[in-house]
Motif scaffolding. Structure first.
Motif, PDB file in Angstrom:
ATOM      1  N   ALA A  73     -28.850   3.623  35.623  1.00 37.78           N
ATOM      2  CA  ALA A  73     -29.455   4.122  36.827  1.00 37.78           C
ATOM      3  C   ALA A  73     -31.002   4.160  36.757  1.00 37.78           C
ATOM      4  CB  ALA A  73     -28.709   5.467  36.939  1.00 37.78           C
ATOM      5  N   SER A  74     -31.521   4.194  35.726  1.00 39.57           N
ATOM      6  CA  SER A  74     -33.100   4.482  35.440  1.00 39.57           C
ATOM      7  C   SER A  74     -33.401   4.167  34.220  1.00 39.57           C
ATOM      8  CB  SER A  74     -33.643   5.762  35.911  1.00 39.57           C
ATOM      9  OG  SER A  74     -33.177   6.839  35.053  1.00 39.57           O
ATOM     10  N   THR A  75     -34.779   3.409  33.855  1.00 40.95           N
ATOM     11  CA  THR A  75     -35.084   2.851  33.096  1.00 40.95           C
ATOM     12  C   THR A  75     -36.586   3.193  32.604  1.00 40.95           C
ATOM     13  OG1 THR A  75     -35.566   0.925  33.390  1.00 40.95           O
ATOM     14  CG2 THR A  75     -33.624   1.245  32.653  1.00 40.95           C
ATOM     15  N   GLY A  76     -37.025   3.382  31.373  1.00 41.74           N
ATOM     16  CA  GLY A  76     -38.554   3.581  31.377  1.00 41.74           C
ATOM     17  C   GLY A  76     -39.185   3.665  30.028  1.00 41.74           C
ATOM     18  N   TRP A  77     -40.315   3.602  29.731  1.00 38.11           N
ATOM     19  CA  TRP A  77     -41.104   3.986  28.456  1.00 38.11           C
ATOM     20  C   TRP A  77     -41.520   5.446  28.476  1.00 38.11           C
ATOM     21  CZ3 TRP A  77     -41.041   0.475  24.482  1.00 38.11           C
ATOM     22  CH2 TRP A  77     -41.184  -0.834  24.788  1.00 38.11           C
ATOM     23  N   PHE A  78     -41.304   6.110  27.503  1.00 41.92           N
ATOM     24  CA  PHE A  78     -41.568   7.640  27.404  1.00 41.92           C
ATOM     25  C   PHE A  78     -41.894   7.838  25.866  1.00 41.92           C
ATOM     26  CE2 PHE A  78     -38.508   7.296  31.015  1.00 41.92           C
ATOM     27  CZ  PHE A  78     -39.302   7.994  31.914  1.00 41.92           C
ATOM     28  N   ALA A  79     -42.862   8.736  25.722  1.00 41.29           N
ATOM     29  CA  ALA A  79     -42.927   9.450  24.439  1.00 41.29           C
ATOM     30  C   ALA A  79     -41.663  10.247  23.898  1.00 41.29           C
ATOM     31  CB  ALA A  79     -44.195  10.502  24.495  1.00 41.29           C
ATOM     32  N   PRO A  80     -41.230   9.959  22.679  1.00 38.15           N
ATOM     33  CA  PRO A  80     -40.172  10.721  22.143  1.00 38.15           C
ATOM     34  C   PRO A  80     -39.992  12.135  22.449  1.00 38.15           C
ATOM     35  CG  PRO A  80     -40.685   9.232  20.638  1.00 38.15           C
ATOM     36  CD  PRO A  80     -41.858   9.184  21.589  1.00 38.15           C
ATOM     37  N   TYR A 136     -38.420   2.851  24.612  1.00 41.12           N
ATOM     38  CA  TYR A 136     -37.736   2.435  26.001  1.00 41.12           C
ATOM     39  C   TYR A 136     -36.298   3.311  25.936  1.00 41.12           C
ATOM     40  CZ  TYR A 136     -36.039  -0.598  29.588  1.00 41.12           C
ATOM     41  OH  TYR A 136     -35.567  -0.799  31.011  1.00 41.12           O
ATOM     42  N   VAL A 137     -35.993   4.009  26.998  1.00 41.73           N
ATOM     43  CA  VAL A 137     -34.672   4.567  27.007  1.00 41.73           C
ATOM     44  C   VAL A 137     -34.113   4.012  28.749  1.00 41.73           C
ATOM     45  CG1 VAL A 137     -35.169   6.348  25.532  1.00 41.73           C
ATOM     46  CG2 VAL A 137     -35.648   6.641  28.053  1.00 41.73           C
ATOM     47  N   GLN A 138     -32.784   4.471  28.511  1.00 41.25           N
ATOM     48  CA  GLN A 138     -32.002   4.103  29.956  1.00 41.25           C
ATOM     49  C   GLN A 138     -31.092   5.256  30.107  1.00 41.25           C
ATOM     50  OE1 GLN A 138     -31.027   0.173  29.286  1.00 41.25           O
ATOM     51  NE2 GLN A 138     -28.919   0.616  28.329  1.00 41.25           N
ATOM     52  N   GLU A 139     -30.921   5.622  31.396  1.00 36.03           N
ATOM     53  CA  GLU A 139     -29.878   6.670  31.935  1.00 36.03           C
ATOM     54  C   GLU A 139     -28.833   6.024  32.257  1.00 36.03           C
ATOM     55  OE1 GLU A 139     -29.545  10.898  34.235  1.00 36.03           O
ATOM     56  OE2 GLU A 139     -30.510   9.069  35.254  1.00 36.03           O
ATOM     57  N   ARG A 140     -27.568   6.126  31.647  1.00 38.29           N
ATOM     58  CA  ARG A 140     -26.324   5.419  32.020  1.00 38.29           C
ATOM     59  C   ARG A 140     -25.686   5.615  33.361  1.00 38.29           C
ATOM     60  NH1 ARG A 140     -24.146   2.770  27.741  1.00 38.29           N
ATOM     61  NH2 ARG A 140     -21.804   3.089  28.076  1.00 38.29           N
ATOM     62  N   VAL A 141     -25.246   4.715  34.138  1.00 37.29           N
ATOM     63  CA  VAL A 141     -24.587   5.170  35.481  1.00 37.29           C
ATOM     64  C   VAL A 141     -23.154   5.917  35.240  1.00 37.29           C
ATOM     65  CG1 VAL A 141     -25.442   2.894  36.484  1.00 37.29           C
ATOM     66  CG2 VAL A 141     -23.322   3.042  35.437  1.00 37.29           C
ATOM     67  N   SER A 142     -23.136   6.640  36.118  1.00 31.56           N
ATOM     68  CA  SER A 142     -21.827   7.689  36.211  1.00 31.56           C
ATOM     69  C   SER A 142     -20.689   6.951  36.058  1.00 31.56           C
ATOM     70  CB  SER A 142     -21.736   8.395  37.364  1.00 31.56           C
ATOM     71  OG  SER A 142     -21.779   7.671  38.605  1.00 31.56           O
ATOM     72  N   SER A 143     -20.280   5.525  36.173  1.00 31.34           N
ATOM     73  CA  SER A 143     -19.034   4.908  35.959  1.00 31.34           C
ATOM     74  C   SER A 143     -18.783   4.320  34.645  1.00 31.34           C
ATOM     75  CB  SER A 143     -19.046   3.877  37.109  1.00 31.34           C
ATOM     76  OG  SER A 143     -20.041   2.721  36.960  1.00 31.34           O
ATOM     77  N   MET A 144     -19.916   4.592  33.545  1.00 27.15           N
ATOM     78  CA  MET A 144     -19.544   4.160  32.256  1.00 27.15           C
ATOM     79  C   MET A 144     -18.290   4.903  31.688  1.00 27.15           C
ATOM     80  SD  MET A 144     -21.675   1.422  32.011  1.00 27.15           S
ATOM     81  CE  MET A 144     -21.454   1.271  30.153  1.00 27.15           C
ATOM     82  N   PRO A 145     -17.639   3.948  30.993  1.00 26.06           N
ATOM     83  CA  PRO A 145     -16.402   4.944  30.331  1.00 26.06           C
ATOM     84  C   PRO A 145     -17.077   5.693  29.077  1.00 26.06           C
ATOM     85  CG  PRO A 145     -16.638   2.375  29.617  1.00 26.06           C
ATOM     86  CD  PRO A 145     -17.508   2.660  30.913  1.00 26.06           C
ATOM     87  N   THR A 146     -18.092   5.521  28.499  1.00 27.16           N
ATOM     88  CA  THR A 146     -18.439   6.368  27.388  1.00 27.16           C
ATOM     89  C   THR A 146     -20.031   6.578  27.763  1.00 27.16           C
ATOM     90  OG1 THR A 146     -19.499   4.264  26.339  1.00 27.16           O
ATOM     91  CG2 THR A 146     -16.988   4.938  25.735  1.00 27.16           C
ATOM     92  N   PHE A 147     -20.180   8.257  27.654  1.00 26.76           N
ATOM     93  CA  PHE A 147     -21.641   8.721  27.832  1.00 26.76           C
ATOM     94  C   PHE A 147     -22.165   8.289  29.453  1.00 26.76           C
ATOM     95  CE2 PHE A 147     -21.503   7.195  23.122  1.00 26.76           C
ATOM     96  CZ  PHE A 147     -21.023   8.374  22.766  1.00 26.76           C
ATOM     97  N   PRO A 148     -21.523   8.556  30.389  1.00 27.76           N
ATOM     98  CA  PRO A 148     -21.865   8.763  31.698  1.00 27.76           C
ATOM     99  C   PRO A 148     -23.098   9.415  31.814  1.00 27.76           C
ATOM    100  CG  PRO A 148     -19.901   9.577  31.613  1.00 27.76           C
ATOM    101  CD  PRO A 148     -20.029   9.234  30.263  1.00 27.76           C
ATOM    102  N   PRO A 173     -39.853  -5.160  29.583  1.00 29.33           N
ATOM    103  CA  PRO A 173     -38.376  -4.839  29.701  1.00 29.33           C
ATOM    104  C   PRO A 173     -38.472  -4.572  31.295  1.00 29.33           C
ATOM    105  CG  PRO A 173     -39.275  -3.194  28.595  1.00 29.33           C
ATOM    106  CD  PRO A 173     -40.206  -4.189  28.625  1.00 29.33           C
ATOM    107  N   ASP A 174     -37.237  -4.972  32.038  1.00 33.10           N
ATOM    108  CA  ASP A 174     -37.057  -4.668  33.519  1.00 33.10           C
ATOM    109  C   ASP A 174     -36.043  -3.981  33.854  1.00 33.10           C
ATOM    110  OD1 ASP A 174     -34.743  -6.136  33.357  1.00 33.10           O
ATOM    111  OD2 ASP A 174     -35.647  -8.186  33.811  1.00 33.10           O
ATOM    112  N   GLY A 175     -35.082  -3.544  33.127  1.00 30.44           N
ATOM    113  CA  GLY A 175     -34.103  -2.440  33.520  1.00 30.44           C
ATOM    114  C   GLY A 175     -33.153  -2.925  34.484  1.00 30.44           C
ATOM    115  N   ASN A 176     -32.934  -4.338  34.492  1.00 35.57           N
ATOM    116  CA  ASN A 176     -32.311  -4.919  35.380  1.00 35.57           C
ATOM    117  C   ASN A 176     -30.718  -5.200  34.826  1.00 35.57           C
ATOM    118  OD1 ASN A 176     -31.117  -6.229  37.880  1.00 35.57           O
ATOM    119  ND2 ASN A 176     -31.989  -8.498  37.502  1.00 35.57           N
TER     120      ASN A 176
END
Length: 262
Positions: free
Chosen positions: A187-194, A29-41, A179-182
């Motif tokens: 900005a987005s989340t999901g299950w993916f093969a590595p 499970y991974v998530q893409e951080r929003v652009s406003s995050m102070p680290t790793f946007p 997981p709901d990613g809420n």
């Protein structure tokens, strides 16, 4: 920064690689951080965050875990027992805040099933109105360390403004919880093969930092969750950092520049 929440000036942090088996193999499970995050946007990461004072128990005599003892965890993580407990709490808390997945059970060992009844507590954890210790005490819960394994440890490069000592854990998705990613952090989340996430990085469709890339590469060598768990019975938790990431294993990340698509 409190000396309890840092080691040698680096803030303690925890990330969680939540895994499940699928018909096509292992997924994470991974998530893409929003652009406003102070680290790793705008960066694809695993759920996680820094340890803070609320992750330490007020009463160190209490026994907050179901599974291996805090003494065993301290030995595995190469930290003291208080820091081991706080890292475990940070991992469980961050995973709950960011995904709604709650790695707990009642003190008698009964499983919780869905985490939906604890939605109010999730919001109060996010807003720092409660600590995880208070949630556990209020509902007679303990964290399920049987669902967690230590996986890796990374230090921030010396040139980074924010210095972290990041402990990564593998977690098994609990039955009955999805997981709901809420979370406002993603900005987005999901299950993916590595391997699929790595292919997305190669195509320039997403951004990865070295620790995430390295851990995805490691996971891509396994066919099922049980194989990952078997490999982590005696994990090495020696700190890694960018300046130590030499050799053939890291060559692709160090030399390949994905196309810029955003």
């Amino acid at each position: 920064m409190s000396s309890a929440t840092a080691i040698e000036g680096r803030r303690l942090a925890a990330t969680v690689l939540m895994l499940r088996d699928s018909v096509d193999g292992i997924e994470v499970y991974v998530q893409e951080r929003v652009s406003s995050m102070p680290t790793f946007p705008n960066t694809t990461v695993f759920p996680g965050g820094g340890v803070d004072p609320r992750d330490f128990l007020l009463d160190p005599r209490s026994d907050p875990v179901l599974g291996d003892s805090l003494q065993a965890w301290a030995k595995a993580l190469h930290v003291d027992e208080a820091q081991a407990q706080a890292l475990l709490f940070a991992a469980v808390r961050e995973l709950f805040e960011e995904t709604g997945t709650f790695l707990v059970a009642f003190s008698n060992g009964k499983r919780i099933g869905s985490a939906a009844p604890f939605h109010r507590e999730r919001l109060m954890l996010e807003s720092h109105q409660m600590s995880l210790g208070e949630v556990l005490e209020d509902h007679d819960l303990k964290i399920r360390t049987d669902l967690l394994r230590p996986f890796a440890r990374w230090h921030s490069p010396e040139y980074d403004k924010h210095q972290f000592d990041v402990f990564s854990f593998v977690a098994v998705q609990p039955p009955g919880q999805e997981p709901d990613g809420n979370t406002p952090e993603a900005a987005s989340t999901g299950w993916f093969a590595p391997s699929l996430v790595l292919d997305g990085w190669r195509a320039g469709l997403l951004r990865l930092v070295l620790p995430t890339w390295a851990q995805l590469k490691a996971l891509s060598n396994f066919d099922c969750v049980q194989d990952v768990l078997e490999s982590l019975k005696t994990p090495s938790m020696s700190p890694m950092s960018e300046h130590l990431a030499g050799g053939d294993y890291f060559e692709e990340f160090m030399t390949f520049e994905p196309p810029k698509r955003f």
